[in-house]
Design an enzyme around this catalytic site. Sequence first.
Site, PDB file in Angstrom:
ATOM      1  N   ARG A 105      50.886 -36.322 -37.277  1.00 43.75           N
ATOM      2  CA  ARG A 105      50.890 -35.635 -35.970  1.00 43.75           C
ATOM      3  C   ARG A 105      51.990 -36.113 -35.018  1.00 43.75           C
ATOM      4  O   ARG A 105      52.597 -35.285 -34.327  1.00 43.75           O
ATOM      5  CB  ARG A 105      49.512 -35.736 -35.296  1.00 43.75           C
ATOM      6  CG  ARG A 105      48.394 -35.066 -36.124  1.00 43.75           C
ATOM      7  CD  ARG A 105      47.098 -34.889 -35.353  1.00 43.75           C
ATOM      8  NE  ARG A 105      47.217 -33.872 -34.333  1.00 43.75           N
ATOM      9  CZ  ARG A 105      47.398 -34.100 -33.064  1.00 43.75           C
ATOM     10  NH1 ARG A 105      47.452 -35.345 -32.623  1.00 43.75           N
ATOM     11  NH2 ARG A 105      47.529 -33.117 -32.212  1.00 43.75           N
ATOM     12  N   TYR A 132      42.631 -34.032 -38.044  1.00 42.51           N
ATOM     13  CA  TYR A 132      43.973 -33.673 -38.517  1.00 42.51           C
ATOM     14  C   TYR A 132      44.821 -34.900 -38.872  1.00 42.51           C
ATOM     15  O   TYR A 132      46.031 -34.881 -38.731  1.00 42.51           O
ATOM     16  CB  TYR A 132      44.689 -32.775 -37.496  1.00 42.51           C
ATOM     17  CG  TYR A 132      43.894 -31.540 -37.143  1.00 42.51           C
ATOM     18  CD1 TYR A 132      43.742 -30.516 -38.077  1.00 42.51           C
ATOM     19  CD2 TYR A 132      43.268 -31.394 -35.906  1.00 42.51           C
ATOM     20  CE1 TYR A 132      42.997 -29.384 -37.775  1.00 42.51           C
ATOM     21  CE2 TYR A 132      42.523 -30.264 -35.606  1.00 42.51           C
ATOM     22  CZ  TYR A 132      42.388 -29.264 -36.539  1.00 42.51           C
ATOM     23  OH  TYR A 132      41.646 -28.155 -36.244  1.00 42.51           O
ATOM     24  N   ARG A 145      38.491 -30.409 -33.840  1.00 44.58           N
ATOM     25  CA  ARG A 145      39.018 -31.650 -33.254  1.00 44.58           C
ATOM     26  C   ARG A 145      37.990 -32.341 -32.341  1.00 44.58           C
ATOM     27  O   ARG A 145      37.814 -33.561 -32.419  1.00 44.58           O
ATOM     28  CB  ARG A 145      40.256 -31.316 -32.427  1.00 44.58           C
ATOM     29  CG  ARG A 145      40.985 -32.542 -31.890  1.00 44.58           C
ATOM     30  CD  ARG A 145      42.029 -32.147 -30.835  1.00 44.58           C
ATOM     31  NE  ARG A 145      42.831 -31.033 -31.206  1.00 44.58           N
ATOM     32  CZ  ARG A 145      44.005 -31.097 -31.826  1.00 44.58           C
ATOM     33  NH1 ARG A 145      44.518 -32.269 -32.125  1.00 44.58           N
ATOM     34  NH2 ARG A 145      44.665 -30.001 -32.140  1.00 44.58           N
ATOM     35  N   GLU A 171      33.678 -22.529 -33.131  1.00 47.31           N
ATOM     36  CA  GLU A 171      34.164 -23.282 -34.304  1.00 47.31           C
ATOM     37  C   GLU A 171      34.936 -24.531 -33.903  1.00 47.31           C
ATOM     38  O   GLU A 171      36.131 -24.641 -34.203  1.00 47.31           O
ATOM     39  CB  GLU A 171      35.135 -22.418 -35.116  1.00 47.31           C
ATOM     40  CG  GLU A 171      34.631 -21.093 -35.560  1.00 47.31           C
ATOM     41  CD  GLU A 171      35.729 -20.221 -36.149  1.00 47.31           C
ATOM     42  OE1 GLU A 171      35.406 -19.449 -37.040  1.00 47.31           O
ATOM     43  OE2 GLU A 171      36.893 -20.313 -35.712  1.00 47.31           O
ATOM     44  N   CYS A 223      60.148 -43.704 -45.571  1.00 51.80           N
ATOM     45  CA  CYS A 223      61.605 -43.750 -45.527  1.00 51.80           C
ATOM     46  C   CYS A 223      62.201 -42.621 -44.709  1.00 51.80           C
ATOM     47  O   CYS A 223      62.855 -41.719 -45.250  1.00 51.80           O
ATOM     48  CB  CYS A 223      62.152 -43.736 -46.956  1.00 51.80           C
ATOM     49  SG  CYS A 223      61.643 -45.212 -47.811  1.00 51.80           S
ATOM     50  N   GLU A 224      61.927 -42.626 -43.427  1.00 50.96           N
ATOM     51  CA  GLU A 224      62.496 -41.651 -42.492  1.00 50.96           C
ATOM     52  C   GLU A 224      62.552 -42.279 -41.113  1.00 50.96           C
ATOM     53  O   GLU A 224      61.581 -42.907 -40.690  1.00 50.96           O
ATOM     54  CB  GLU A 224      61.579 -40.421 -42.367  1.00 50.96           C
ATOM     55  CG  GLU A 224      61.562 -39.596 -43.590  1.00 50.96           C
ATOM     56  CD  GLU A 224      61.229 -38.129 -43.330  1.00 50.96           C
ATOM     57  OE1 GLU A 224      61.433 -37.654 -42.194  1.00 50.96           O
ATOM     58  OE2 GLU A 224      60.782 -37.506 -44.282  1.00 50.96           O
TER      59      GLU A 224
HETATM   60  N1  LLP Z   1      38.944 -21.840 -35.743  1.00 52.96           N
HETATM   61  C1  LLP Z   1      40.132 -21.382 -36.151  1.00 52.96           C
HETATM   62  C2  LLP Z   1      40.265 -19.993 -36.569  1.00 52.96           C
HETATM   63  C3  LLP Z   1      41.244 -22.254 -36.177  1.00 52.96           C
HETATM   64  O1  LLP Z   1      42.424 -21.791 -36.573  1.00 52.96           O
HETATM   65  C4  LLP Z   1      41.087 -23.606 -35.768  1.00 52.96           C
HETATM   66  C5  LLP Z   1      42.219 -24.524 -35.806  1.00 52.96           C
HETATM   67  C6  LLP Z   1      39.821 -24.026 -35.349  1.00 52.96           C
HETATM   68  C7  LLP Z   1      38.773 -23.125 -35.344  1.00 52.96           C
HETATM   69  C8  LLP Z   1      39.552 -25.438 -34.907  1.00 52.96           C
HETATM   70  O2  LLP Z   1      40.282 -25.760 -33.775  1.00 52.96           O
HETATM   71  P1  LLP Z   1      40.040 -27.168 -33.021  1.00 52.96           P
HETATM   72  O3  LLP Z   1      38.657 -27.133 -32.412  1.00 52.96           O
HETATM   73  O4  LLP Z   1      40.157 -28.232 -34.022  1.00 52.96           O
HETATM   74  O5  LLP Z   1      41.105 -27.202 -32.014  1.00 52.96           O
HETATM   75  N2  LLP Z   1      46.913 -29.533 -37.056  1.00 52.96           N
HETATM   76  C9  LLP Z   1      46.915 -29.279 -35.620  1.00 52.96           C
HETATM   77  C10 LLP Z   1      45.776 -28.399 -35.212  1.00 52.96           C
HETATM   78  C11 LLP Z   1      45.773 -27.060 -35.918  1.00 52.96           C
HETATM   79  C12 LLP Z   1      44.583 -26.220 -35.559  1.00 52.96           C
HETATM   80  C13 LLP Z   1      44.501 -25.030 -36.442  1.00 52.96           C
HETATM   81  N3  LLP Z   1      43.361 -24.201 -36.227  1.00 52.96           N
HETATM   82  C14 LLP Z   1      46.905 -30.615 -34.891  1.00 52.96           C
HETATM   83  O6  LLP Z   1      46.867 -31.651 -35.544  1.00 52.96           O
HETATM   84  O7  LLP Z   1      46.941 -30.639 -33.672  1.00 52.96           O
END
Ligand code: LLP
Length: 440
Positions: free
Chosen positions: A333, A393, A296, A293, A364-365
Amino acid sequence: MTANQSLKPITTKINEKGHLEIGGCDLVELADKYGTPLYVYDEATIRTIAKEYKEAFSAYKNINMLFAAKAFMTKAIAKIMDSEGFGFDLVSGGEIYTVHSAGISLAKSLFNGNNKSYEELEMAVELGVGKISVDNFLELALLNNAAKARNKTVEILLRVTPGIECHTHEYIQTGHLDSKFGFDLTQVNDAVELILDEYKNLKLVGVHAHIGSQIFETQIYYDEVEVLLKEISIIQEKFNIKLEHINLGGGLGIKYTEADCPPSVNEIAEKIISSVHENAKKYGIEEPHIYIEPGRSIVGTSGISLYTVGSSKQVPKGKKYVAVDGGMADNPRPSLYQAVYTADVANKPEDEHSEKVTIAGRFCESGDILIKDIELPPLEEGDILCIYNTGAYGYSMSSNYNRVLKPAAVLVNNSQSDIIIDRENYEHLVSLDRIPDRLK
Ligand code: LLP
């Protein structure tokens, strides 16, 4: 090298006008045409990494790719990923609705999340989301009810906490034991017993885990596969059932700065596939269907943010702050995870990076800083700043803080640019506001 190892979208160039160009589109012209802040997505980068994933895992017979919608989801992105053969990892009614309303079947997709509502579970069952990753005991009961009421049997995976720690920001680690996600491995037996004895509308087909995000290590994927296959062998032996699916989650990192060296998709695929071969043998089970899955690594590198430079402030004997027309509401981020980004100036990318500045947002921070201490060409009002790697993200975690309008997003490809998300206007902003009669 695969596309997640590139610092910039793969079509990035400097054109004959001396401007930055992505997907054959001049970024200064895009800023002019669509306004700023602006998210720009390079279709070629998205499709290239999607193909790299497919190619890297083609050595394994049973692989299902799901795009983690939480990284960035709009109907156009859903169309692109669907056409590349991906299903979707969905975590809310909103994400399910987006894919469905783009006219895409949900049969290949998975619904995941630690506190899905009954309404969301009903929606998933009704719209035919292919599999549901059940996170906890309450959800087993709720989902069974939703399925039973519709006379359906739903295929489920059990989300487990594999007890694997990765070295990423604490907030984006997920697989360690003290985590809010999934069944602890010591609870799995009880869950399976309940499914088999009581929840007749649930069919257990596999296990699911996710270790974290922005991961640079490969060995932890090997270890994750081992934990899941061992768990499958234990369940199969104890309950005499067959589990054919493992979902390994996402997590592969991208290159935000020159110092970042994420592994290639091939390196991850090799680790996973070799672990499946070796550990299936070790634990005496059949090789499973693998799900991955990524979020990013699919969209992160493809997206950049354009801002217009406004005011600046030289603190006597201190930093020079240069403010842009966006900030923590379109990219939280840096303030949330101390994330570090790189940037160029789109209208003068070849000028010497001779001045150290801090790029401040317009919110405003004091914490609304996009990049601390970056060397750039001296910035003037009206310059167009391009921050790289904001594709994942960024928009998906954006807000209307300070009642600032959310930016537009455009998709570029072969010198063409198309809006995929309209810029908000003030009417959108107040459209859900209501004034109670007694205040009128
Ligand atoms: N599968 C599950 C169950 C997840 O919880 C996530 C991400 C992914 C797949 C996808 O992960 P990726 O390939 O995108 O790393 N907002 C944070 C990242 C939070 C990720 C949450 N779960 C940031 O901006 O770094």
